[in-house]
Design a protein around this motif. Structure first.
Motif, PDB file in Angstrom:
ATOM      1  N   GLU A  51      69.274  88.587 -22.712  1.00 58.08           N
ATOM      2  CA  GLU A  51      69.789  89.001 -24.019  1.00 58.08           C
ATOM      3  C   GLU A  51      70.000  87.800 -24.929  1.00 58.08           C
ATOM      4  O   GLU A  51      69.661  87.843 -26.115  1.00 58.08           O
ATOM      5  N   LYS A  52      70.545  86.715 -24.383  1.00 57.77           N
ATOM      6  CA  LYS A  52      70.743  85.506 -25.184  1.00 57.77           C
ATOM      7  C   LYS A  52      69.414  84.931 -25.661  1.00 57.77           C
ATOM      8  O   LYS A  52      69.331  84.365 -26.754  1.00 57.77           O
ATOM      9  N   ALA A  53      68.370  85.076 -24.845  1.00 56.76           N
ATOM     10  CA  ALA A  53      67.043  84.573 -25.199  1.00 56.76           C
ATOM     11  C   ALA A  53      66.287  85.536 -26.114  1.00 56.76           C
ATOM     12  O   ALA A  53      65.190  85.215 -26.565  1.00 56.76           O
ATOM     13  N   ASN A  54      66.852  86.718 -26.377  1.00 52.47           N
ATOM     14  CA  ASN A  54      66.170  87.767 -27.148  1.00 52.47           C
ATOM     15  C   ASN A  54      64.806  88.099 -26.566  1.00 52.47           C
ATOM     16  O   ASN A  54      63.848  88.357 -27.295  1.00 52.47           O
ATOM     17  N   ASN A  55      64.729  88.095 -25.251  1.00 55.46           N
ATOM     18  CA  ASN A  55      63.487  88.388 -24.538  1.00 55.46           C
ATOM     19  C   ASN A  55      63.575  89.832 -24.027  1.00 55.46           C
ATOM     20  O   ASN A  55      64.229  90.096 -23.023  1.00 55.46           O
ATOM     21  N   TYR A  56      62.917  90.737 -24.734  1.00 56.71           N
ATOM     22  CA  TYR A  56      63.051  92.160 -24.419  1.00 56.71           C
ATOM     23  C   TYR A  56      62.393  92.527 -23.088  1.00 56.71           C
ATOM     24  O   TYR A  56      62.921  93.354 -22.348  1.00 56.71           O
ATOM     25  N   LYS A  57      61.249  91.923 -22.783  1.00 60.09           N
ATOM     26  CA  LYS A  57      60.607  92.206 -21.495  1.00 60.09           C
ATOM     27  C   LYS A  57      61.506  91.747 -20.350  1.00 60.09           C
ATOM     28  O   LYS A  57      61.619  92.423 -19.333  1.00 60.09           O
ATOM     29  N   ALA A  58      62.137  90.604 -20.528  1.00 58.71           N
ATOM     30  CA  ALA A  58      63.054  90.101 -19.504  1.00 58.71           C
ATOM     31  C   ALA A  58      64.278  91.007 -19.378  1.00 58.71           C
ATOM     32  O   ALA A  58      64.800  91.202 -18.275  1.00 58.71           O
ATOM     33  N   GLN A  59      64.723  91.588 -20.484  1.00 60.71           N
ATOM     34  CA  GLN A  59      65.845  92.523 -20.430  1.00 60.71           C
ATOM     35  C   GLN A  59      65.483  93.754 -19.608  1.00 60.71           C
ATOM     36  O   GLN A  59      66.282  94.236 -18.800  1.00 60.71           O
ATOM     37  N   VAL A  60      64.276  94.256 -19.810  1.00 62.84           N
ATOM     38  CA  VAL A  60      63.816  95.408 -19.025  1.00 62.84           C
ATOM     39  C   VAL A  60      63.810  95.050 -17.541  1.00 62.84           C
ATOM     40  O   VAL A  60      64.300  95.816 -16.705  1.00 62.84           O
TER      41      VAL A  60
ATOM     42  N   GLU B 260      75.386  90.453  -8.917  1.00 63.43           N
ATOM     43  CA  GLU B 260      75.885  89.395  -9.807  1.00 63.43           C
ATOM     44  C   GLU B 260      74.713  88.640 -10.449  1.00 63.43           C
ATOM     45  O   GLU B 260      74.717  88.375 -11.651  1.00 63.43           O
ATOM     46  N   ALA B 261      73.690  88.314  -9.650  1.00 67.89           N
ATOM     47  CA  ALA B 261      72.520  87.614 -10.175  1.00 67.89           C
ATOM     48  C   ALA B 261      71.776  88.480 -11.187  1.00 67.89           C
ATOM     49  O   ALA B 261      71.328  87.991 -12.232  1.00 67.89           O
ATOM     50  N   ALA B 262      71.670  89.779 -10.920  1.00 68.18           N
ATOM     51  CA  ALA B 262      70.982  90.692 -11.842  1.00 68.18           C
ATOM     52  C   ALA B 262      71.732  90.773 -13.169  1.00 68.18           C
ATOM     53  O   ALA B 262      71.119  90.780 -14.244  1.00 68.18           O
ATOM     54  N   GLN B 263      73.039  90.837 -13.108  1.00 59.58           N
ATOM     55  CA  GLN B 263      73.830  90.906 -14.336  1.00 59.58           C
ATOM     56  C   GLN B 263      73.718  89.610 -15.144  1.00 59.58           C
ATOM     57  O   GLN B 263      73.633  89.638 -16.370  1.00 59.58           O
ATOM     58  N   LYS B 264      73.650  88.475 -14.452  1.00 52.72           N
ATOM     59  CA  LYS B 264      73.458  87.196 -15.138  1.00 52.72           C
ATOM     60  C   LYS B 264      72.046  87.117 -15.722  1.00 52.72           C
ATOM     61  O   LYS B 264      71.847  86.554 -16.801  1.00 52.72           O
ATOM     62  N   THR B 265      71.079  87.686 -15.003  1.00 52.04           N
ATOM     63  CA  THR B 265      69.711  87.728 -15.518  1.00 52.04           C
ATOM     64  C   THR B 265      69.690  88.465 -16.856  1.00 52.04           C
ATOM     65  O   THR B 265      69.080  87.996 -17.823  1.00 52.04           O
ATOM     66  N   LEU B 266      70.376  89.596 -16.911  1.00 49.83           N
ATOM     67  CA  LEU B 266      70.448  90.359 -18.155  1.00 49.83           C
ATOM     68  C   LEU B 266      71.147  89.557 -19.242  1.00 49.83           C
ATOM     69  O   LEU B 266      70.690  89.519 -20.396  1.00 49.83           O
ATOM     70  N   GLU B 267      72.232  88.929 -18.895  1.00 52.50           N
ATOM     71  CA  GLU B 267      72.987  88.134 -19.873  1.00 52.50           C
ATOM     72  C   GLU B 267      72.098  87.064 -20.516  1.00 52.50           C
ATOM     73  O   GLU B 267      72.069  86.922 -21.744  1.00 52.50           O
ATOM     74  N   TYR B 268      71.349  86.338 -19.692  1.00 51.48           N
ATOM     75  CA  TYR B 268      70.483  85.291 -20.221  1.00 51.48           C
ATOM     76  C   TYR B 268      69.283  85.861 -20.974  1.00 51.48           C
ATOM     77  O   TYR B 268      68.848  85.296 -21.979  1.00 51.48           O
TER      78      TYR B 268
END
Length: 177
Positions: free
Chosen positions: A45-54, A35-43
């Motif tokens: 993506e909202k931040a448009n932070n590609y390294k964070a998405q990876v 759940e935390a990992a999926q929320k990490t991805l959600e945020y």
């Protein structure tokens, strides 16, 4: 986590949920970690932070690996790898390809394991790595499973030089075997 839901600071949200993933993931609280990992991805993506998405895709994939949902882990790793390749993040590409190789090796899909470990090793030779030991250890394990003893020994001997004690121990044990 409850407070971050009230803000539009998406980068902060990503960092908070990434921290929560670390807490949950390393304590084998896998439902919470996912759940935390999926929320990490959600945020991310909202931040448009590609390294964070990876990174978020890596967290998701690692959690799937912990719960033995290997097909889902591979899908998540490949999504992260695609973004890492697109933005030219060679460090994350090396990490993902090494982890994909380990998953395929554990599933006895040695052809795929060999493909991804070669990509990881190529990244190390091209761009360097502060601690290539875990990748060398994985390469040694794949070669051993393919009955390529000389290559396995070569990679295990490189893994022994790792700065990570656990990698060193595993390499020594595999050399002993």
């Amino acid at each position: 986590a409850e407070e971050v839901e009230k803000t539009e600071d998406y980068q902060l949200g990503h960092l908070i949920y990434a921290g929560l993933w670390n807490v949950y993931g390393y304590r084998n609280l896998n439902d919470y970690a996912l759940e935390a990992a999926q929320k990490t991805l959600e945020y991310a993506e909202k931040a448009n932070n590609y390294k964070a998405q990876v990174s978020a895709y890596n967290y998701i994939a690692r959690t799937y690996t912990l719960i033995k949902r290997y097909d889902d882990a591979v899908i998540s790793y490949k999504k992260g790898l695609s973004i890492a390749e697109e933005i030219g993040d060679y460090r994350q590409q090396k990490g993902i390809t090494s982890e994909l190789a380990a998953i395929y090796n554990s599933q006895k899909d040695y052809k795929s394991a060999l493909f991804y470990i070669r990509k990881a090793l190529d990244a190390i030779s091209q761009y360097g790595d502060k601690n290539p030991g875990p990748t060398y250890l994985t390469a040694g394990m794949i070669c051993a499973n393919l009955n390529q003893s000389d290559s396995a020994i070569f990679y295990y001997e490189k893994a022994v030089l790792s700065s990570n004690l656990y990698t060193q121990i595993a390499a020594h044990l595999n050399l002993y075997r």
